[in-house]
Write a protein that holds these residues in place. Sequence first.
Motif, PDB file in Angstrom:
ATOM      1  N   TYR A  47       0.816  -0.967   0.298  1.00  0.00           N
ATOM      2  CA  TYR A  47       0.751   0.012   0.010  1.00  0.00           C
ATOM      3  C   TYR A  47       1.230   1.199   0.148  1.00  0.00           C
ATOM      4  O   TYR A  47       0.453   2.238  -0.427  1.00  0.00           O
ATOM      5  N   TYR A  48       1.875   1.149   0.861  1.00  0.00           N
ATOM      6  CA  TYR A  48       2.788   2.480   1.297  1.00  0.00           C
ATOM      7  C   TYR A  48       3.805   2.982  -0.299  1.00  0.00           C
ATOM      8  O   TYR A  48       3.535   4.314  -1.013  1.00  0.00           O
ATOM      9  N   LEU A  49       3.407   1.936  -1.068  1.00  0.00           N
ATOM     10  CA  LEU A  49       4.448   2.338  -1.976  1.00  0.00           C
ATOM     11  C   LEU A  49       3.475   2.985  -2.998  1.00  0.00           C
ATOM     12  O   LEU A  49       3.018   3.520  -3.898  1.00  0.00           O
ATOM     13  N   GLU A  50       2.392   2.734  -4.018  1.00  0.00           N
ATOM     14  CA  GLU A  50       0.926   2.814  -4.006  1.00  0.00           C
ATOM     15  C   GLU A  50       0.682   3.905  -4.000  1.00  0.00           C
ATOM     16  O   GLU A  50       0.526   5.423  -4.501  1.00  0.00           O
ATOM     17  N   ARG A  51       0.622   4.244  -2.731  1.00  0.00           N
ATOM     18  CA  ARG A  51       0.270   5.492  -2.613  1.00  0.00           C
ATOM     19  C   ARG A  51       0.486   6.566  -2.222  1.00  0.00           C
ATOM     20  O   ARG A  51       0.270   7.847  -2.358  1.00  0.00           O
ATOM     21  N   LEU A  52       2.215   6.814  -2.446  1.00  0.00           N
ATOM     22  CA  LEU A  52       3.335   7.240  -2.202  1.00  0.00           C
ATOM     23  C   LEU A  52       3.355   7.659  -3.978  1.00  0.00           C
ATOM     24  O   LEU A  52       3.761   9.144  -4.086  1.00  0.00           O
TER      25      LEU A  52
END
Length: 309
Positions: A47-52
Amino acid sequence: MKFIQYTTKEHPEDIRLGYLEDECVIDIGLREQGMPHTMLQFLQNDYYLERLKELKWKRPCCMKNLKDVLLKAPITGMDKVICVCLNYKDHCELHKIPIPPVPVIFSKFASVVIGPSDPLLIRTDITCKVDWEVELCIVMGKKASCVKQCRAYEYIFGFTVANDVTARDWQRERNGGQFLLGKSMDTFCPVGPWIVTLDELGSVDNLEIKCSLNGVNKQRSNTNQLIYKVPAIIERLTQLITLLPGDIILTGSPSGLGVYSNPPEFMKPGDILRSEIEKIGVLETRVERYIKPDDFPWQNYKIDKNCLY
């Protein structure tokens, strides 16, 4: 993208996670509440990479200049540090070493990883044959088990530069021929300066790789000399063990090692080690003497006479 872990002079114990835009450091943890502060946490949740990627379109308000931060190892706290031995064709040919029929694997302790602002510490009382080995380093982005070569890159987050520092006396003479102690002394795995993601780096099959000591070139080759390419290494490992996000794999070192010099040459306190890979970056490491807690007062310091430089 280029990802870093860093600290500041004001808060040297506070590890931060960021990415680079030219010479600017964007702090990921400050971009949005709930974003991670370490690379390992970032890799453990897709999730963190997609959100970034979504946040990158918004103007950041948490920038620092790269020269104003202290770069640490771009990934720490990983479960495994895995290394490949005898994996450069030119190295094997130069020293008339038979090409291994399969990738030869060994490991280092994860606790020995250091970054650009950390010194490489040599215990001069017990070793006097500390050697350099510049290597292309894989950073895993996903849990991987039983992965075929054709899908290997789906599990890789990016690449960085590493140096497989080795105490040759302990690797070859003092530990029954077993690698672990010679490879895993404290600080014996410099990594950095950042992780370059696959989308920015592209292919790693034709990159210049080199290493110098005190400005004198020691190693120079190209990753096209790798005997077992990245996908083959991933397939071999994951048939046997499960790789986890954050695990790193050092893919092997080219020729030019100190142990093969005539006469042999090894690192000593005061040296500057420079490891470089095209399109990734330069990792510069200063060499210092390891100071034991009981080394004071100085007049009580004792050294192994066999290890005098």
